[in-house]
Design an enzyme around this catalytic site. Sequence first.
Site, PDB file in Angstrom:
ATOM      1  N   PHE A 388       0.890  -1.357   0.014  1.00 41.05           N
ATOM      2  CA  PHE A 388      -0.043  -0.159   0.019  1.00 41.05           C
ATOM      3  C   PHE A 388       0.784   1.438  -0.035  1.00 41.05           C
ATOM      4  O   PHE A 388       0.371   2.408   0.615  1.00 41.05           O
ATOM      5  CB  PHE A 388      -0.821   0.124   1.208  1.00 41.05           C
ATOM      6  CG  PHE A 388      -1.740  -1.331   1.522  1.00 41.05           C
ATOM      7  CD1 PHE A 388      -2.306  -1.901   0.464  1.00 41.05           C
ATOM      8  CD2 PHE A 388      -1.452  -1.949   2.635  1.00 41.05           C
ATOM      9  CE1 PHE A 388      -2.714  -3.204   0.516  1.00 41.05           C
ATOM     10  CE2 PHE A 388      -2.146  -3.110   2.622  1.00 41.05           C
ATOM     11  CZ  PHE A 388      -2.793  -3.854   2.017  1.00 41.05           C
ATOM     12  N   CYS A 389       1.984   1.237  -0.737  1.00 43.33           N
ATOM     13  CA  CYS A 389       2.789   2.367  -0.805  1.00 43.33           C
ATOM     14  C   CYS A 389       3.101   3.032   0.577  1.00 43.33           C
ATOM     15  O   CYS A 389       3.299   4.066   1.046  1.00 43.33           O
ATOM     16  CB  CYS A 389       2.366   3.604  -1.651  1.00 43.33           C
ATOM     17  SG  CYS A 389       2.641   3.193  -3.309  1.00 43.33           S
ATOM     18  N   ALA A 390       3.309   1.978   1.730  1.00 48.92           N
ATOM     19  CA  ALA A 390       3.621   2.414   3.015  1.00 48.92           C
ATOM     20  C   ALA A 390       4.414   1.295   3.537  1.00 48.92           C
ATOM     21  O   ALA A 390       4.226   0.525   4.585  1.00 48.92           O
ATOM     22  CB  ALA A 390       2.324   2.547   3.889  1.00 48.92           C
TER      23      ALA A 390
END
Length: 483
Positions: A388-390
């Site tokens: 999740f781009c985290a």
Amino acid sequence: MSVFTAAANQSLCTPLPVLGEDVTVPLVTGGEVTYAALDYAASAPALRRVWDDVAAYAPYYGSVHRGAGYLSQLSTDLFENSRATVAEFLGCRADDQVIFTRSTTDSLNLLAAVIPADCQVFVYETEHHASLLPWRDARVTYLNAPRTPAQVVETLERALADRDPSPSSQLRSSRGGPIGPALVCVTGASNVTGELWPVKELAAAAHAHGARIVLDAAQLAPHHPVDIAGLDVDWVAFSGHKLYAPFGSGVLAGRADWLQDAEPYLAGGGASRKVARRTDGGVDVEWHSTAARHEAGSPNVIGAYSIASACRALTEAGFDNLVAREQRLVTAVRAGLADVPEVKVLSLFGDDAPRVGVISFVVEGWNSSHFAAVLSAEYGIGVRDGLFCAHPLVRTLLGSDPQEVGECGAPEAGPGEIPRSRTGSTGGTPSLNAIRVSFGAGTPDEHIERFVRAVKELVSKGAQWKYRTEDGRCVPDPGAAQL
């Protein structure tokens, strides 16, 4: 009995009309079903109100700030009125600027480009990459993942009190040395766990130590009112495509001084007020001091107008009603997942933490990409799988080694195809990524009910089809027969 039948206030049961609510998709097992869009945290469907407003304006589309013709003047008024609408939606102060950008990512990169040269930036490792990465040319202090809201504030206060000295500053640190300008970047609601962060308390801590704060409201603004003045933050950034407004526009709103003092983010027409040749052959440029300074080129007037339309629609619907309805959906999803022992919901702050409609989880015995693929192919449910781009946050929550490569497709062993209930085994490759379900103002009750039912069926019975990895994604095997 449905978890939704006991709602006392019927007004809370009606989602806002969105595009795509009647779209049907094919199932690999045969037939079609109405698509359940449960990936709002990536991009929310457009509100029908927004689409209708844009369609009504489209025939009158013209250049902005560029022409004397009627359509150009109308488009310019529309663009500037949209700026005023967004300012009102965010509770901006009288001297704040609203700059239209492409997205939250663009907004935070713009802010990173205008911070003073000796500015020290503080950012938690739990941030989305849009707010984690833009500061790499600055002096950056990455803060460890906190485990309680109180720890969030304590961690920041300690870091600010001990921040690096700067010879050019008149301020003094707790150690007696001079300190320069500082900026804190923090999310309002996590794009992984949905948990709300103590923004007002963080703003107070930042200002007490002579620092400024920017709020990444990408996941907060679609779910809760955001009040710049009330929260006492210096800037807010968010994206239109998460706020039910398509067409690729975003917002950076807040204090004007750093923005006015820095060179334009982009150099070109619109940002310049006056350009003149010099005798040595070069050019002298006088830049605008207004928001136009960082809006070079022909602006995305339709994108800006769509954001303004979404702001009006959410305000008119009443955030109290929207929040109450969404919290009922959050409760239903969490209760449904809690009924499945194999499901682990990811959280920093614990079960009692307030959150928006964003929930990530893993399922014992299943690769997350495989599970998400089955939800889509066999139930018509769209969720997100991955990191999740985290990446640092998800790896912290999963307890995985930072050097491990997350599995993006179905492993060869195909976990989940042979149900745990029949074999007692959880074989296959463990998930190094997660599944995220997210929803909001346009989500029907039926989509939530279908999702909870699907999770329970998949864990107890397994998938009905065979899957394979193709270009890094888990997809139904077209050559396979139904199991």
